[in-house]
Design a protein around this motif. Sequence first.
Motif, PDB file in Angstrom:
ATOM      1  N   UNK A 190       7.912 -41.312  69.108  1.00  0.00           N
ATOM      2  CA  UNK A 190       8.940 -41.181  70.108  1.00  0.00           C
ATOM      3  C   UNK A 190       9.845 -42.420  70.066  1.00  0.00           C
ATOM      4  N   UNK A 191      11.101 -42.208  70.378  1.00  0.00           N
ATOM      5  CA  UNK A 191      12.020 -43.343  70.423  1.00  0.00           C
ATOM      6  C   UNK A 191      13.047 -43.148  71.527  1.00  0.00           C
ATOM      7  N   UNK A 192      13.564 -44.278  71.983  1.00  0.00           N
ATOM      8  CA  UNK A 192      14.663 -44.296  72.951  1.00  0.00           C
ATOM      9  C   UNK A 192      15.649 -45.353  72.484  1.00  0.00           C
ATOM     10  N   UNK A 193      16.931 -45.041  72.597  1.00  0.00           N
ATOM     11  CA  UNK A 193      17.974 -45.973  72.177  1.00  0.00           C
ATOM     12  C   UNK A 193      19.067 -45.995  73.240  1.00  0.00           C
ATOM     13  N   UNK A 194      19.489 -47.206  73.589  1.00  0.00           N
ATOM     14  CA  UNK A 194      20.544 -47.357  74.591  1.00  0.00           C
ATOM     15  C   UNK A 194      21.439 -48.520  74.189  1.00  0.00           C
ATOM     16  N   UNK A 195      22.737 -48.304  74.245  1.00  0.00           N
ATOM     17  CA  UNK A 195      23.710 -49.368  74.009  1.00  0.00           C
ATOM     18  C   UNK A 195      24.262 -49.816  75.349  1.00  0.00           C
ATOM     19  N   UNK A 196      24.163 -51.108  75.628  1.00  0.00           N
ATOM     20  CA  UNK A 196      24.691 -51.693  76.863  1.00  0.00           C
ATOM     21  C   UNK A 196      25.938 -52.488  76.503  1.00  0.00           C
ATOM     22  N   UNK A 197      27.106 -51.891  76.759  1.00  0.00           N
ATOM     23  CA  UNK A 197      28.370 -52.533  76.417  1.00  0.00           C
ATOM     24  C   UNK A 197      28.669 -53.772  77.229  1.00  0.00           C
ATOM     25  N   UNK A 198      28.176 -53.850  78.460  1.00  0.00           N
ATOM     26  CA  UNK A 198      28.424 -55.018  79.306  1.00  0.00           C
ATOM     27  C   UNK A 198      27.682 -56.236  78.746  1.00  0.00           C
ATOM     28  N   UNK A 199      26.403 -56.064  78.439  1.00  0.00           N
ATOM     29  CA  UNK A 199      25.612 -57.165  77.892  1.00  0.00           C
ATOM     30  C   UNK A 199      25.778 -57.293  76.374  1.00  0.00           C
ATOM     31  N   UNK A 200      26.417 -56.291  75.750  1.00  0.00           N
ATOM     32  CA  UNK A 200      26.579 -56.242  74.303  1.00  0.00           C
ATOM     33  C   UNK A 200      25.219 -56.278  73.610  1.00  0.00           C
ATOM     34  N   UNK A 201      24.354 -55.355  74.076  1.00  0.00           N
ATOM     35  CA  UNK A 201      22.985 -55.279  73.551  1.00  0.00           C
ATOM     36  C   UNK A 201      22.624 -53.846  73.189  1.00  0.00           C
ATOM     37  N   UNK A 202      21.841 -53.757  72.146  1.00  0.00           N
ATOM     38  CA  UNK A 202      21.275 -52.484  71.730  1.00  0.00           C
ATOM     39  C   UNK A 202      19.792 -52.530  72.047  1.00  0.00           C
ATOM     40  N   UNK A 203      19.332 -51.559  72.820  1.00  0.00           N
ATOM     41  CA  UNK A 203      17.922 -51.475  73.191  1.00  0.00           C
ATOM     42  C   UNK A 203      17.271 -50.361  72.379  1.00  0.00           C
ATOM     43  N   UNK A 204      16.236 -50.704  71.635  1.00  0.00           N
ATOM     44  CA  UNK A 204      15.494 -49.741  70.825  1.00  0.00           C
ATOM     45  C   UNK A 204      14.035 -49.762  71.261  1.00  0.00           C
ATOM     46  N   UNK A 205      13.488 -48.601  71.522  1.00  0.00           N
ATOM     47  CA  UNK A 205      12.065 -48.492  71.839  1.00  0.00           C
ATOM     48  C   UNK A 205      11.449 -47.513  70.859  1.00  0.00           C
ATOM     49  N   UNK A 206      10.452 -47.981  70.117  1.00  0.00           N
ATOM     50  CA  UNK A 206       9.708 -47.134  69.195  1.00  0.00           C
ATOM     51  C   UNK A 206       8.265 -47.117  69.676  1.00  0.00           C
ATOM     52  N   UNK A 207       7.687 -45.928  69.799  1.00  0.00           N
ATOM     53  CA  UNK A 207       6.301 -45.869  70.271  1.00  0.00           C
ATOM     54  C   UNK A 207       5.549 -44.736  69.579  1.00  0.00           C
ATOM     55  N   UNK A 208       4.243 -44.918  69.503  1.00  0.00           N
ATOM     56  CA  UNK A 208       3.391 -43.916  68.871  1.00  0.00           C
ATOM     57  C   UNK A 208       3.593 -43.876  67.369  1.00  0.00           C
ATOM     58  N   UNK A 209       3.105 -42.810  66.765  1.00  0.00           N
ATOM     59  CA  UNK A 209       3.262 -42.622  65.321  1.00  0.00           C
ATOM     60  C   UNK A 209       4.487 -41.746  65.090  1.00  0.00           C
ATOM     61  N   UNK A 210       5.387 -42.246  64.257  1.00  0.00           N
ATOM     62  CA  UNK A 210       6.621 -41.518  63.961  1.00  0.00           C
ATOM     63  C   UNK A 210       6.655 -41.172  62.478  1.00  0.00           C
ATOM     64  N   UNK A 211       7.046 -39.942  62.168  1.00  0.00           N
ATOM     65  CA  UNK A 211       7.165 -39.551  60.765  1.00  0.00           C
ATOM     66  C   UNK A 211       8.550 -39.941  60.248  1.00  0.00           C
ATOM     67  N   UNK A 212       8.777 -39.703  58.961  1.00  0.00           N
ATOM     68  CA  UNK A 212      10.043 -40.130  58.354  1.00  0.00           C
ATOM     69  C   UNK A 212      11.240 -39.455  59.020  1.00  0.00           C
ATOM     70  N   UNK A 213      11.127 -38.175  59.320  1.00  0.00           N
ATOM     71  CA  UNK A 213      12.252 -37.462  59.930  1.00  0.00           C
ATOM     72  C   UNK A 213      12.626 -38.077  61.278  1.00  0.00           C
ATOM     73  N   UNK A 214      11.631 -38.376  62.088  1.00  0.00           N
ATOM     74  CA  UNK A 214      11.914 -38.977  63.394  1.00  0.00           C
ATOM     75  C   UNK A 214      12.497 -40.385  63.228  1.00  0.00           C
ATOM     76  N   UNK A 215      11.991 -41.147  62.256  1.00  0.00           N
ATOM     77  CA  UNK A 215      12.535 -42.483  62.000  1.00  0.00           C
ATOM     78  C   UNK A 215      13.962 -42.399  61.457  1.00  0.00           C
ATOM     79  N   UNK A 216      14.263 -41.367  60.660  1.00  0.00           N
ATOM     80  CA  UNK A 216      15.642 -41.149  60.194  1.00  0.00           C
ATOM     81  C   UNK A 216      16.557 -40.911  61.390  1.00  0.00           C
TER      82      UNK A 216
END
Length: 130
Positions: free
Chosen positions: A1-27
């Motif tokens: 599972x993954x979550x991605x959020x771009x915060x334009x105010x802080x100019x930050x990219x938040x990436x959360x990767x959890x559990x086992x991810x296969x190649x398709x999900x990582x792509x």
Amino acid sequence: MYEIEADGVQNRLYLTLSGRMDREELEDAADEAVESAERLRDGFDIVNDLAGFTPPSPEAAKPIKRAQVELKEMGVDRVVRVVDEETSQVVVNAFERRSRDVGYSGETAESVPEAERRLDENDVAGYASS
């Protein structure tokens, strides 16, 4: 599972990767991370939460390196990886090795708030923008 959020105010990219991810999900995660970073300004930072992420196979991990290359080319500044006592050292070492291969190093923190505090501090020598 993954979550991605771009915060334009802080100019930050938040990436959360959890559990086992296969190649398709990582792509998918890699594509979304790069697309989200396009909404940020040059010199953006990344908070990459790896707590609970299970090491993928070397083949499945290829999209991670591709995204790291693209994010570096897009102007990433600092990267802080969130790890906890459950995070495999294999994961931590693999992310650091790949990031060094493309020209930057990452810091580590034990929580997202700690990562944010680190990024709120002054620039640190030895990272992508240096």
